[in-house]
Design an enzyme around this catalytic site. Structure first.
Site, PDB file in Angstrom:
ATOM      1  N   CYS A  72       1.305  -1.455   0.177  1.00 26.15           N
ATOM      2  CA  CYS A  72       0.104   0.460   0.076  1.00 26.15           C
ATOM      3  C   CYS A  72       1.242   1.124  -0.085  1.00 26.15           C
ATOM      4  O   CYS A  72       1.011   2.137  -1.268  1.00 26.15           O
ATOM      5  CB  CYS A  72      -0.947   0.204   1.344  1.00 26.15           C
ATOM      6  SG  CYS A  72      -2.052  -0.848   1.436  1.00 26.15           S
ATOM      7  N   SER A  79       4.652   2.165   1.196  1.00 23.67           N
ATOM      8  CA  SER A  79       5.619   2.154   0.373  1.00 23.67           C
ATOM      9  C   SER A  79       5.663   1.603  -0.824  1.00 23.67           C
ATOM     10  O   SER A  79       6.197   2.303  -1.686  1.00 23.67           O
ATOM     11  CB  SER A  79       6.701   1.091   1.178  1.00 23.67           C
ATOM     12  OG  SER A  79       6.439  -0.207   1.134  1.00 23.67           O
TER      13      SER A  79
HETATM   14  P1  4NP Z   1       1.365  -1.603   3.649  1.00 24.45           P
HETATM   15  O1  4NP Z   1      -0.193  -2.081   4.444  1.00 24.45           O
HETATM   16  O2  4NP Z   1       1.476  -1.964   5.429  1.00 24.45           O
HETATM   17  O3  4NP Z   1       0.730   0.245   3.135  1.00 24.45           O
HETATM   18  O4  4NP Z   1       1.344  -2.424   2.880  1.00 24.45           O
HETATM   19  C1  4NP Z   1      -0.418  -2.508   4.421  1.00 24.45           C
HETATM   20  C2  4NP Z   1      -0.358  -4.402   3.750  1.00 24.45           C
HETATM   21  C3  4NP Z   1      -1.233  -5.276   3.958  1.00 24.45           C
HETATM   22  C4  4NP Z   1      -1.445  -5.160   5.715  1.00 24.45           C
HETATM   23  C5  4NP Z   1      -1.569  -4.385   6.366  1.00 24.45           C
HETATM   24  C6  4NP Z   1      -0.664  -3.305   6.026  1.00 24.45           C
HETATM   25  N1  4NP Z   1      -1.772  -6.533   6.134  1.00 24.45           N
HETATM   26  O5  4NP Z   1      -1.765  -6.977   7.323  1.00 24.45           O
HETATM   27  O6  4NP Z   1      -1.459  -7.768   5.522  1.00 24.45           O
END
Ligand code: 4NP
Length: 130
Positions: free
Chosen positions: A12, A14
């Site tokens: 999301c 990065s």
């Molecule tokens: P990111 O968001 O850290 O910005 O890529 C997330 C993507 C997946 C998850 C949590 C946050 N997850 O729990 O799978």
């Protein structure tokens, strides 16, 4: 200058940070490189989240060349600057650092816009807000 953007899932926040900076690098013809990684390997090999791809596309930024990967200790040597999206990412990266040089490369990305405030890029995965 080699910069690594880091969040939790590397699907999301990065990937967007990488795509935005890559656009600026190209526009300005800078001799910089940018990559991104997640502190977790939960989404290893996956495309960025479709919501990140969509919001980037609305700004003419393509993220579909990206695949999620986990942050590894070798990244401390590969990159000059490691930019964490939130304090949880920051402490997870620092936990892997073994030298002061490695620790000194890790910063919270929003401290460039809001010095010393330690603001987070909110995790949009469940709540939205891309
Ligand atoms: P990111 O968001 O850290 O910005 O890529 C997330 C993507 C997946 C998850 C949590 C946050 N997850 O729990 O799978």
């Amino acid at each position: 200058m080699k910069i690594l953007m880091v969040c939790l899932g590397n699907i999301c926040r990065s990937p967007l940070a990488e795509g935005i900076l890559l656009t600026k690098i190209k526009e300005r013809n800078l001799p910089w490189e940018v990559d991104s990684a997640g502190t977790s390997g939960w989404h290893q090999g996956e495309l960025p989240d479709r919501r990140s791809i969509a919001v980037a596309k609305a700004h003419n930024i393509d993220l579909t060349y990206q695949r999620s990967r986990q942050f590894i200790k070798a990244d401390f040597e590969q990159f000059d600057l490691i930019l964490a999206m939130d304090s949880s990412n920051y402490s997870n990266i620092l936990r892997l650092a073994t030298t002061e040089m490695q620790k000194s490369k890790v910063k919270l990305i929003l401290n460039y816009a809001y010095p010393n405030e330690n603001r987070a890029v909110p995790d949009p995965y469940y709540e939205g807000g891309f």
